[in-house]
Design an enzyme around this catalytic site. Structure first.
Site, mmCIF file in Angstrom:
data_model
loop_
_atom_site.group_PDB
_atom_site.id
_atom_site.type_symbol
_atom_site.label_atom_id
_atom_site.label_comp_id
_atom_site.label_asym_id
_atom_site.label_seq_id
_atom_site.Cartn_x
_atom_site.Cartn_y
_atom_site.Cartn_z
ATOM 1 C CD GLU A 162 8.001 131.272 136.520
ATOM 2 O OE1 GLU A 162 8.417 132.425 136.405
ATOM 3 O OE2 GLU A 162 6.983 130.855 135.959
ATOM 4 C CD GLU A 270 2.359 127.745 135.264
ATOM 5 O OE1 GLU A 270 2.740 128.403 134.277
ATOM 6 O OE2 GLU A 270 2.556 128.115 136.432
HETATM 7 O O1 9MR Z 1 -1.019 133.344 132.060
HETATM 8 C C1 9MR Z 1 -0.516 134.408 132.834
HETATM 9 C C2 9MR Z 1 -0.638 135.701 132.047
HETATM 10 O O2 9MR Z 1 -1.998 136.041 131.879
HETATM 11 C C3 9MR Z 1 0.072 136.826 132.774
HETATM 12 O O3 9MR Z 1 0.067 137.997 131.979
HETATM 13 C C4 9MR Z 1 1.484 136.408 133.093
HETATM 14 C C5 9MR Z 1 2.169 137.525 133.835
HETATM 15 O O4 9MR Z 1 3.131 137.156 134.665
HETATM 16 O O5 9MR Z 1 1.477 135.207 133.870
HETATM 17 C C6 9MR Z 1 0.934 134.136 133.178
HETATM 18 O O6 9MR Z 1 1.010 132.969 133.954
HETATM 19 C C7 9MR Z 1 2.333 132.509 134.253
HETATM 20 C C8 9MR Z 1 2.263 131.793 135.584
HETATM 21 O O7 9MR Z 1 1.713 132.615 136.557
HETATM 22 C C9 9MR Z 1 3.658 131.310 136.007
HETATM 23 N N1 9MR Z 1 4.276 130.531 134.987
HETATM 24 C C10 9MR Z 1 4.289 131.086 133.641
HETATM 25 C C11 9MR Z 1 2.855 131.475 133.241
HETATM 26 C C12 9MR Z 1 2.818 131.976 131.821
HETATM 27 O O8 9MR Z 1 3.571 133.138 131.712
#
Ligand code: 9MR
Length: 381
Positions: A162, A270
């Site tokens: 990102e 994802e």
């Molecule tokens: O699914 C993840 C969630 O449990 C966490 O709270 C969050 C915090 O940053 O991150 C989520 O996963 C993310 C991933 O690491 C990067 N892309 C976006 C995903 C969804 O937010």
């Protein structure tokens, strides 16, 4: 000499084994698509825990349906490297060991990300931002230590996550403020040095947007030409059904073609599909974006209407048809969160809603989508 089984019993056992095998091929998305790509899933730390918490039941479903796993949270910087001189691989090791013992390919997620980065990373002891040289040294040390800890066990890494805004600008993260765009290239170089055998990925959301995917492609194209060790540019794919299925699918197809011009593969890292109303036309997966709860934004508290499930099935069928058409470019199709109960979508971008964003329901039963996607690829053979 081994004792021979009575012939009737032996035949019965062989028949059972064959039927188990057939069932497996009939119900596993990973097996059905294995000649095209890996089919993956993100895994949270409760699913691989050694206690008896309810989510440990997910593990069998994961092993039966997927052939690639990625850690949802337990390999992020704030977890594995919470203080400058302290690493903690407890949860990550638990996840990796369990995945390897089930023969699953493992993706490390993620090395350099502005979010969930430990607080100490960008500051000195007086609370000032560190210099460019110090940040480079910290990045290198972090990447090297983490990757070497898992060397030979974790086959692939999301190196940078990102780094771009949806309009194509560089995200103004602390990495960017201190090092400019060079931090991305440096991260890949450090990662390649740490483990020359590892596959190295760039990962971002909203990659259906032309402004974003073109900026990412334009950034990486000259670097790849000059030998940057980039395996693939991955698109997250946090999709909202009401945003318009056909447009989303054709935009993603355009993005696959755009990434192809860079000379690297792509994939979906994802995937999930929110079926709830979209507040204010919101898109993306920037975890700091939140909106207030309103009951009209949470319409399926009791159950999901059958007609809505049919729309969902149709979305995935059309999406997979597009993927199959572009299969030569795609190495992995990964879903985010195993079931509707543990999906992050229930809390994003509004906390506490009831979404139906995954392929498995709250009892871990596969939705009709799974059988339909298997059927789809069967018919292609
Ligand atoms: O699914 C993840 C969630 O449990 C966490 O709270 C969050 C915090 O940053 O991150 C989520 O996963 C993310 C991933 O690491 C990067 N892309 C976006 C995903 C969804 O937010």
């Amino acid at each position: 000499m081994k004792k021979l089984l009575p012939i009737g019993l032996a035949l019965m056992m062989a028949a059972c084994a064959a039927s188990d095998k057939n069932n497996e091929t009939e119900t596993s998305l990973a097996k059905a698509y294995e000649k095209y790509w890996y089919t993956g899933i993100s895994v949270n730390q409760w699913e691989t825990a050694s206690d008896n918490n309810p989510q440990t039941k997910d593990w069998k479903v994961i092993v039966d349906n997927f052939n690639w796993v990625v850690a949802e949270n337990c390999m992020k910087c704030e977890v594995v490297h919470p203080e400058q001189n302290r690493y903690d691989f407890t949860l990550a090791d638990q996840f990796v060991d369990k995945a390897l013992s089930a023969n699953l390919k493992v993706m490390g997620h993620c090395l350099i990300w502005h979010s969930q980065c430990a607080k100490w990373f960008h500051y000195d002891s007086d609370g000032n931002l560190v210099s460019a040289d110090t940040l480079k040294a910290r990045m290198k040390e972090h990447i090297t230590t983490v990757m070497q800890h898992f060397k030979g066990r974790v086959a692939a890494w999301d190196v940078c996550n990102e780094c771009f805004e949806d309009d194509g600008a560089f995200r103004n993260s602390l990495f960017y403020q201190i090092l400019g765009e060079d931090f991305i290239k440096l991260a890949f170089e450090y990662a390649h040095e740490a483990d020359p055998d590892a596959e190295l990925y760039y990962n971002d959301y909203s990659m259906n947007k032309a402004s974003k995917v073109e900026a990412v492609a334009n950034f990486f194209a000259p670097l790849v030409k000059n030998g940057l060790p980039l395996t693939a540019i991955n698109m997250q794919g946090h999709i909202i059904l009401d945003d318009g299925a056909q447009k989303i699918i054709s935009d993603y197809e355009h993005s696959i073609e755009t990434i192809k011009t860079v000379g690297v593969k792509t994939g979906f890292s994802e995937l999930d599909l929110s079926v709830l109303p979209n507040p204010y036309g919101f898109s993306g997966a920037n975890v700091s974006d939140k909106f207030a709860y309103r009951p009209e934004m949470d319409p399926y508290i009791d159950s999901l209407p059958a007609a809505r499930q049919l729309e969902i099935d149709q979305f995935w069928i059309d999406f997979f048809k597009m993927l199959i058409k572009n299969r030569d470019e795609i190495t992995r199709v990964n879903f985010w969160c195993l079931n509707d109960g543990n999906s992050w979508r229930n809390d994003f971008p509004i906390r506490g809603r009831k979404d139906y964003a995954t392929l498995f329901d709250r009892d871990n039963k596969p939705k009709p989508t799974v059988a339909k996607l298997i059927e789809l690829v069967r018919n292609k053979q």
